[in-house]
Motif scaffolding. Structure first.
Motif, PDB file in Angstrom:
ATOM      1  N   PRO A   1       0.820  -1.218   0.000  1.00  0.00           N
ATOM      2  CA  PRO A   1       0.000   0.000   0.000  1.00  0.00           C
ATOM      3  C   PRO A   1       0.848   1.260   0.000  1.00  0.00           C
ATOM      4  O   PRO A   1       1.940   1.295   0.572  1.00  0.00           O
ATOM      5  CB  PRO A   1      -0.819  -0.129   1.287  1.00  0.00           C
ATOM      6  N   SER A   2       0.324   2.302  -0.637  1.00  0.00           N
ATOM      7  CA  SER A   2       1.094   3.527  -0.845  1.00  0.00           C
ATOM      8  C   SER A   2       0.908   4.549   0.272  1.00  0.00           C
ATOM      9  O   SER A   2       1.607   5.558   0.313  1.00  0.00           O
ATOM     10  CB  SER A   2       0.697   4.164  -2.178  1.00  0.00           C
ATOM     11  N   SER A   3      -0.044   4.329   1.182  1.00  0.00           N
ATOM     12  CA  SER A   3      -0.293   5.277   2.269  1.00  0.00           C
ATOM     13  C   SER A   3      -0.841   4.531   3.470  1.00  0.00           C
ATOM     14  O   SER A   3      -1.251   3.370   3.379  1.00  0.00           O
ATOM     15  CB  SER A   3      -1.295   6.347   1.824  1.00  0.00           C
ATOM     16  N   ASN A   4      -0.862   5.219   4.621  1.00  0.00           N
ATOM     17  CA  ASN A   4      -1.401   4.602   5.830  1.00  0.00           C
ATOM     18  C   ASN A   4      -2.876   4.242   5.661  1.00  0.00           C
ATOM     19  O   ASN A   4      -3.336   3.209   6.163  1.00  0.00           O
ATOM     20  CB  ASN A   4      -1.225   5.546   7.021  1.00  0.00           C
ATOM     21  N   ASP A   5      -3.620   5.098   4.962  1.00  0.00           N
ATOM     22  CA  ASP A   5      -5.036   4.821   4.738  1.00  0.00           C
ATOM     23  C   ASP A   5      -5.201   3.561   3.887  1.00  0.00           C
ATOM     24  O   ASP A   5      -6.093   2.747   4.137  1.00  0.00           O
ATOM     25  CB  ASP A   5      -5.714   6.011   4.044  1.00  0.00           C
ATOM     26  N   SER A   6      -4.341   3.411   2.892  1.00  0.00           N
ATOM     27  CA  SER A   6      -4.411   2.222   2.038  1.00  0.00           C
ATOM     28  C   SER A   6      -4.044   0.954   2.814  1.00  0.00           C
ATOM     29  O   SER A   6      -4.565  -0.121   2.518  1.00  0.00           O
ATOM     30  CB  SER A   6      -3.483   2.373   0.834  1.00  0.00           C
ATOM     31  N   VAL A   7      -3.168   1.080   3.808  1.00  0.00           N
ATOM     32  CA  VAL A   7      -2.832  -0.063   4.660  1.00  0.00           C
ATOM     33  C   VAL A   7      -4.083  -0.558   5.368  1.00  0.00           C
ATOM     34  O   VAL A   7      -4.393  -1.751   5.376  1.00  0.00           O
ATOM     35  CB  VAL A   7      -1.753   0.316   5.704  1.00  0.00           C
ATOM     36  N   ALA A   8      -4.840   0.367   5.945  1.00  0.00           N
ATOM     37  CA  ALA A   8      -6.046   0.000   6.690  1.00  0.00           C
ATOM     38  C   ALA A   8      -7.075  -0.657   5.784  1.00  0.00           C
ATOM     39  O   ALA A   8      -7.695  -1.656   6.152  1.00  0.00           O
ATOM     40  CB  ALA A   8      -6.630   1.239   7.366  1.00  0.00           C
TER      41      ALA A   8
END
Length: 202
Positions: free
Chosen positions: A165-172
């Motif tokens: 994932p490219s961002s923390n939001d995408s990780v979630a």
């Protein structure tokens, strides 16, 4: 995230092979577009209510696509018996399962180790088997959403290693995708109550 777009595209493919859809009438080419528009509207609603300057589509936002789908599917008799809403949810579930299969190891496959057969989902499933549950909602703020998912051991590491994932939001969102994928493969139970999704052991 790209995999959410893949899921919406896969919904149309699933509709074109579904036993509940009248294949003579075909599936509207606007199905995926309308579904995406509804999901984005749901994200905009969340960001407005929470006064957030940025927002990312979540797996739990997929349910917002159902109203857009119901008017664009011609159902056969069996589909009418099920109801357009239930058929739409079924198609989304099948799409999630297929895209999950493309990105993650088989939900049931295990490799032999000295300690016995192990799966990449072992820690995750063991946590739920210990009578734990986790909840997500399309109206949670980003911090609470991530915190609820991050309670599950091994979930973040698995999401990062397979989805990059490219961002923390995408990780979630990737973490939620794993839980939903395990549910669609009958490894986890899921209950939806008043807009909140709860994952637990089967």
């Amino acid at each position: 995230p790209d995999f959410v777009r893949e899921i919406l595209e896969e919904v149309a493919f699933q509709a074109r092979t579904s036993e509940f859809i009248d294949q003579k009438s075909g599936v509207s080419t606007r199905l995926s577009i309308a579904a995406m528009e509804n999901m984005i509207s749901n994200v905009e609603k969340r960001s407005t209510i929470l006064s957030a300057s940025e927002a990312t589509v979540r797996i739990c936002d997929l349910i917002a696509a159902v109203p857009a789908m119901t008017g664009k599917l011609e159902l056969v008799y069996e589909g009418e018996q099920e109801g357009a809403g239930k058929v739409s949810e079924l198609l989304i579930g099948r799409a999630v399962k297929e895209v999950f299969r493309q990105h993650f190891p088989d939900a049931y496959e295990a490799s032999e180790t000295e300690a016995g057969p192990e799966t990449p989902y072992q820690d995750i499933l063991a946590w739920f088997e210990s009578n734990n549950t986790t909840k997500v909602s399309d109206m949670m703020d980003d911090g609470a959403y991530f915190e609820s998912l991050n309670r599950v051991p091994g979930l973040k590491d698995l999401a990062v290693s397979h989805m990059n994932p490219s961002s923390n939001d995408s990780v979630a969102v990737s973490m939620e995708f794993i839980l939903e994928g395990l549910h669609q493969n009958s490894r986890l139970s899921k209950h939806d109550v008043n807009g909140t999704t709860s994952y637990s052991d089967m």
